[in-house]
Design a protein around this motif. Structure first.
Motif, PDB file in Angstrom:
ATOM      1  N   SER A   1      13.178  33.570 -14.989  1.00 18.28           N
ATOM      2  CA  SER A   1      14.260  33.829 -15.931  1.00 18.28           C
ATOM      3  C   SER A   1      14.997  32.526 -16.178  1.00 18.28           C
ATOM      4  CB  SER A   1      15.212  34.888 -15.369  1.00 18.28           C
ATOM      5  OG  SER A   1      16.305  35.103 -16.248  1.00 18.28           O
ATOM      6  N   GLY A   2      14.883  32.019 -17.398  1.00 21.83           N
ATOM      7  CA  GLY A   2      15.497  30.733 -17.703  1.00 21.83           C
ATOM      8  C   GLY A   2      14.869  29.646 -16.860  1.00 21.83           C
ATOM      9  N   SER A   3      15.695  28.925 -16.113  1.00 23.11           N
ATOM     10  CA  SER A   3      15.190  27.828 -15.286  1.00 23.11           C
ATOM     11  C   SER A   3      15.055  28.240 -13.818  1.00 23.11           C
ATOM     12  CB  SER A   3      16.134  26.623 -15.394  1.00 23.11           C
ATOM     13  OG  SER A   3      17.444  26.983 -14.971  1.00 23.11           O
ATOM     14  N   ASP A   4      15.176  29.536 -13.518  1.00 18.53           N
ATOM     15  CA  ASP A   4      15.092  30.022 -12.131  1.00 18.53           C
ATOM     16  C   ASP A   4      13.919  30.978 -11.953  1.00 18.53           C
ATOM     17  OD1 ASP A   4      17.338  28.603 -11.354  1.00 18.53           O
ATOM     18  OD2 ASP A   4      18.696  30.272 -11.718  1.00 18.53           O
ATOM     19  N   THR A   5      13.470  31.081 -10.713  1.00 18.83           N
ATOM     20  CA  THR A   5      12.454  32.061 -10.338  1.00 18.83           C
ATOM     21  C   THR A   5      13.075  33.031  -9.334  1.00 18.83           C
ATOM     22  OG1 THR A   5      10.674  30.446 -10.638  1.00 18.83           O
ATOM     23  CG2 THR A   5      10.162  32.423  -9.362  1.00 18.83           C
ATOM     24  N   PHE A   6      12.921  34.330  -9.597  1.00 24.45           N
ATOM     25  CA  PHE A   6      13.445  35.363  -8.710  1.00 24.45           C
ATOM     26  C   PHE A   6      12.266  36.000  -7.980  1.00 24.45           C
ATOM     27  CE2 PHE A   6      16.526  34.742 -12.018  1.00 24.45           C
ATOM     28  CZ  PHE A   6      17.739  34.819 -11.362  1.00 24.45           C
TER      29      PHE A   6
ATOM     30  N   GLY B   1      14.059  26.274 -10.606  1.00 26.65           N
ATOM     31  CA  GLY B   1      12.770  25.801 -11.096  1.00 26.65           C
ATOM     32  C   GLY B   1      11.757  26.925 -11.238  1.00 26.65           C
ATOM     33  N   VAL B   2      10.578  26.570 -11.681  1.00 27.71           N
ATOM     34  CA  VAL B   2       9.498  27.535 -11.908  1.00 27.71           C
ATOM     35  C   VAL B   2       8.537  27.479 -10.732  1.00 27.71           C
ATOM     36  CG1 VAL B   2       7.551  28.166 -13.384  1.00 27.71           C
ATOM     37  CG2 VAL B   2       9.690  27.358 -14.416  1.00 27.71           C
TER      38      VAL B   2
ATOM     39  N   SER C   1      20.739  32.964  -3.802  1.00 25.36           N
ATOM     40  CA  SER C   1      20.627  31.517  -3.994  1.00 25.36           C
ATOM     41  C   SER C   1      20.662  30.746  -2.683  1.00 25.36           C
ATOM     42  CB  SER C   1      21.754  31.026  -4.911  1.00 25.36           C
ATOM     43  OG  SER C   1      23.028  31.369  -4.365  1.00 25.36           O
ATOM     44  N   ALA C   2      21.002  31.428  -1.556  1.00 29.58           N
ATOM     45  CA  ALA C   2      21.052  30.752  -0.258  1.00 29.58           C
ATOM     46  C   ALA C   2      19.677  30.663   0.396  1.00 29.58           C
ATOM     47  CB  ALA C   2      22.006  31.488   0.675  1.00 29.58           C
ATOM     48  N   LEU C   3      18.694  31.412  -0.135  1.00 29.68           N
ATOM     49  CA  LEU C   3      17.339  31.382   0.404  1.00 29.68           C
ATOM     50  C   LEU C   3      16.543  30.263  -0.242  1.00 29.68           C
ATOM     51  CD1 LEU C   3      16.822  35.216   0.379  1.00 29.68           C
ATOM     52  CD2 LEU C   3      16.709  33.784   2.429  1.00 29.68           C
ATOM     53  N   ARG C   4      15.664  29.634   0.514  1.00 32.14           N
ATOM     54  CA  ARG C   4      14.866  28.531  -0.018  1.00 32.14           C
ATOM     55  C   ARG C   4      13.478  28.527   0.615  1.00 32.14           C
ATOM     56  NH1 ARG C   4      19.508  25.893   2.253  1.00 32.14           N
ATOM     57  NH2 ARG C   4      19.190  25.352   4.449  1.00 32.14           N
ATOM     58  N   LEU C   5      12.588  27.761  -0.014  1.00 31.03           N
ATOM     59  CA  LEU C   5      11.183  27.711   0.408  1.00 31.03           C
ATOM     60  C   LEU C   5      10.952  26.697   1.526  1.00 31.03           C
ATOM     61  CD1 LEU C   5       9.424  27.845  -3.080  1.00 31.03           C
ATOM     62  CD2 LEU C   5       9.497  29.664  -1.367  1.00 31.03           C
TER      63      LEU C   5
END
Length: 360
Positions: A301-306, A322-323, A278-282
């Motif tokens: 998965s749910g409201s997250d993208t892995f 988010g998606v 969760s510490a990584l971001r775009l």
């Protein structure tokens, strides 16, 4: 009620199922036993309940030694993975059974209140076999709560339910437990369940108690690599690195500027860097460092993208809110703040936690 396990251990034949440990669950709160299958959670709960005796050590309840005392002589409520209800009794009769044994008054009123709290009030006249798995487990939970035991043990009670039912019951259980005054011990393999329930967490691995404390503290400050691995979902990203003046150097990547404790070994010492997904971001922010890689897999998965990526320093996974849509094999840069990094020494002990995770 104060339950205290003092230097207990459990051997079966020549095999150690539990190594010597001491644990005192917080009275009137939830203590989560977190660990993979065969970590020792069920063995520990059976000793707490009186179903098994420890090979070494003592079990104390309010400083009274109850080691070896059978479960029949202890006031304990238990809920298992299986839906254990009386098949010939209605839902209402199942929930009422411990109240009637105590000779409690206004049983019907209390049954209705418990059933409504667990959203099974419309099923009171049905038999357990007429209910879904999730509804049957709610009945078992309601009956355990109706017992009003000072110690309630729940051994992975949601593991056999589908994803949607687990999510619903997790939220409800947190509310139900917070409204009571029993000491709750709850075993799970899922870190997310521990975080949702809050309270306290004991991390177990291969029969060893690795860490115990307030759940948020254990999550934010895992004292070792073993704890960090057990208390991360998705798994924490780990990279091999080495200490240099001014910080930590990732191979073929940037210097991580940070001040490690003076007691840590000097320059050149191998360390392990940990970074939660969760510490990584775009998108880059001021002071961020970057990791460059290629997309191996992206799943929602749910409201997250892995997003799973291969990079110069190893494979990694990012959890993005988010998606998001990615092209497999495409180049992708991820950003993170140096302050989000964990550092573990060569022995696997925590050297440095993210700045926001330090204890006050």
């Amino acid at each position: 009620m104060q339950l205290r396990l003092e230097s207990i251990g459990k051997k079966v034949g020549s095999e150690d199922w539990l190594y010597e440990m001491s644990l005192s669950p917080q009275p009137g709160a939830v203590t989560v036993l977190l660990g993979a299958t065969r970590a020792g959670k069920t063995s520990l709960m059976r000793i707490m309940a009186g179903l098994d005796a420890p090979s070494t050590g003592k079990v104390l309840v309010d400083e009274r030694d109850v080691t070896g005392q059978s479960v029949r002589r202890r006031n304990v409520a238990m809920v298992y993975q299986q839906f254990i209800n009386y098949p010939s009794l209605t839902v209402a009769q199942n929930i009422a059974s411990p109240m009637r044994l105590r000779g409690e008054k206004n049983v019907d009123e209390h049954v209705r209140a418990l059933a409504d709290k667990l959203h099974i009030g419309t099923f009171l006249d049905r038999l357990p076999a007429e209910l879904s798995g999730g509804q049957q487990q709610r009945v078992a939970l309601a009956r355990a709560l109706a017992k009003k035991a000072p110690l309630m043990l729940l051994d992975e009670p949601l593991v056999n339910l589908d994803y949607k039912l687990r999510e619903e019951l997790r939220e409800e259980l947190g509310q139900v437990f917070s409204a009571g005054d029993a000491t709750i011990v709850y075993a799970t393999t899922e870190p997310g369940e521990a975080l949702l329930l809050g309270g306290y967490t004991a991390v177990l691995d291969k029969g060893e108690l690795l860490q115990y404390g307030p759940t948020a503290q254990v999550f934010q400050q895992p004292r070792s690599l073993r704890v960090a691995r057990a208390f991360s979902d998705p798994p924490m990203n780990f990279f091999q690195a080495f200490r240099v003046p001014g910080g930590v150097q990732l191979p073929r990547s940037a210097l991580l500027p940070m001040a490690l404790p003076d007691a840590a070994a000097g320059a050149g010492q191998d360390v392990t860097v940990g970074l939660r997904a969760s510490a990584l971001r775009l998108r880059e922010r001021d002071g961020d460092l970057s990791l460059h890689g290629k997309v191996l897999l992206a799943e929602i998965s749910g409201s997250d993208t892995f997003v799973h990526l291969s990079s110069d320093i190893g494979d990694l996974v990012a959890q993005l809110a988010g998606v998001h849509h990615f092209t497999l094999g495409a180049a992708q840069t991820m950003y993170f703040a140096p302050s989000a990094v964990y550092v573990f020494d060569a022995a696997g002990d925590l050297l440095l936690a993210p700045s926001g995770a330090r204890s006050s």
